[in-house]
Write a protein that holds these residues in place. Structure first.
Motif: not given
Length: 180
Positions: A16-20, A117-121, A135-141
């Protein structure tokens, strides 16, 4: 056993820290849904595909429920059974808010009252029965529908929304649902 939980929490916090840190306030780096009607988006979604984190690895019967609060915040309840259909129920309650109020497709989620953390629909069907979250890093979906059942063909079609945005589909795991 306790040290495994602590290690898992530390690993999740690190993710989460890395994502933020990596995805602060810049514009989305991928195509999001053109517009999300928040009232129609609220309610329970069944998670059919996801990229597991240390806290939700081996999830069964996973659901994500959104409730729009009077102050405009979004109370989220993420529930799943750990390890199988007879596994213990786990619940997480991040709180979110709409970051882009023009499209309503870009949110921020706060976990444990500390990490944001960002959350993209990325996609929501016209009838609000299917959605794909990223997610911006495309590592969470997450691939979700309003129904506990989703056929293979429809699941593959929804995965294409992630593939079009260069997500690594090998990291997305299917979630099984039982008749509850």
């Amino acid at each position: 056993m306790k040290w495994i939980l602590i290690l898992g929490l530390v690993a999740f916090a690190g993710v989460l820290l890395l994502a933020c840190r990596k995805s602060g306030g810049e514009r989305p780096n991928q195509v999001l849904a053109e517009y999300v009607d928040l009232e129609r988006f609220m309610g329970t979604w069944y998670v059919h595909g996801y990229t597991p984190t240390p806290l939700d690895k081996n999830a069964y019967n996973a659901t994500e429920t959104y409730e729009l609060e009077e102050d405009g915040k979004i109370q989220t309840t993420y529930r799943f059974q750990k390890g199988g259909f007879d596994g213990k129920w786990k619940t997480m309650k991040p709180r979110g808010w709409v970051h882009d109020t023009v499209s309503n497709a870009e949110w921020r989620m706060r976990f444990f009252g500390v990490f944001t953390a960002p959350y993209y629909i990325l996609y929501v069907s016209p009838d609000y029965k299917e959605t794909v979250i990223g997610h911006p890093d495309k590592d969470l979906a997450w691939v979700m529908t309003r129904s506990a059942q989703l056929g293979d063909r429809d699941y593959e079609r929804l995965l294409l929304e992630l593939a079009r945005r260069d997500y690594d589909l090998s990291k997305v795991e299917r979630v099984s649902h039982s008749e509850l």
